[in-house]
Design an enzyme around this catalytic site. Structure first.
Site, short mmCIF file in Angstrom:
data_model
loop_
_atom_site.label_atom_id
_atom_site.label_comp_id
_atom_site.label_asym_id
_atom_site.label_seq_id
_atom_site.Cartn_x
_atom_site.Cartn_y
_atom_site.Cartn_z
N HIS A 44 0.85 -1.19 0.00
CA HIS A 44 0.00 0.00 0.00
C HIS A 44 0.89 1.24 0.00
O HIS A 44 2.03 1.20 0.48
CB HIS A 44 -0.89 0.02 1.25
CG HIS A 44 -2.02 -0.95 1.20
ND1 HIS A 44 -3.07 -0.91 2.10
CD2 HIS A 44 -2.27 -1.99 0.35
CE1 HIS A 44 -3.93 -1.89 1.81
NE2 HIS A 44 -3.46 -2.57 0.77
N GLU A 50 0.99 3.90 1.79
CA GLU A 50 1.50 4.37 3.08
C GLU A 50 2.67 3.51 3.56
O GLU A 50 3.68 4.02 4.05
CB GLU A 50 0.42 4.33 4.17
CG GLU A 50 -0.82 5.13 3.88
CD GLU A 50 -1.93 4.30 3.24
OE1 GLU A 50 -1.66 3.61 2.24
OE2 GLU A 50 -3.06 4.35 3.74
N CYS A 66 -6.11 2.06 5.74
CA CYS A 66 -6.78 0.82 6.15
C CYS A 66 -6.22 0.39 7.52
O CYS A 66 -5.34 1.05 8.07
CB CYS A 66 -6.54 -0.27 5.11
SG CYS A 66 -4.84 -0.88 5.07
N CYS A 90 -2.33 -0.17 7.38
CA CYS A 90 -1.56 1.07 7.29
C CYS A 90 -1.69 1.90 8.56
O CYS A 90 -0.73 2.53 8.99
CB CYS A 90 -1.99 1.86 6.06
SG CYS A 90 -1.52 1.02 4.53
ZN LIG Z 1 -3.48 0.32 3.61
#
Ligand SMILES: [Zn+2]
Length: 143
Positions: free
Chosen positions: A48, A50, A78, A81
């Site tokens: 992801h 991040e 999410c 993260c």
């Molecule tokens: Zn994430």
């Protein structure tokens, strides 16, 4: 956030969901790292925006603590993260669009501000939210 949006567009060009992130230095003047979703590009479920930006910022600084730093991301983080942000000790999380289905910084969960955890970054949401959400809407409409 403009730079994070550029990153998000780069993700979409590679076939990934357009989410982009930037890590800023404690004084807010230097971009330490950038990242965008690379799950499709790399086949890594944890890739992801991040997580990649946090890893690169830590590599840049030469230590895992990102104390004082700000992470800017186009979409609400999410759970994974949000957990990584708490672990990285960033001081501030700035995000654009809310993620009502999976957001863990105020929508579905609020991991980053959970009082049971020992580190709680400040959260600023809604920065260029419409533009951030628009990129996602367009991406999924084209699919
Ligand atoms: Zn994430």
């Amino acid at each position: 956030m403009r730079l994070a949006l550029d990153e998000a567009e780069a993700a979409a060009r590679g076939g990934d969901v357009p989410v982009g992130a930037v890590v800023l230095s404690p004084d807010g003047t230097t971009v330490l790292a950038t990242g965008h979703n690379e799950r499709e590009a790399t086949g890594d479920p944890t890739a992801h925006a991040e997580v990649l930006a946090i890893r690169r910022a830590a590599a840049h600084l030469g230590e895992w603590r990102l104390s004082g730093c700000t992470l800017v991301v186009t979409l609400e983080p999410c759970t994974m993260c949000a957990g990584a942000l708490v672990q990285s000790r960033v001081d501030r999380v700035v995000y654009g669009a809310r993620d009502q289905k999976a957001g863990a910084a105020g929508s579905l969960f609020d991991v980053v501000r959970d009082r049971r955890l020992n580190h709680r970054p400040e959260v600023i949401e809604g920065v260029l939210a419409d533009e951030c959400a628009h990129l996602l809407t367009e991406f999924f409409r084209d699919r």
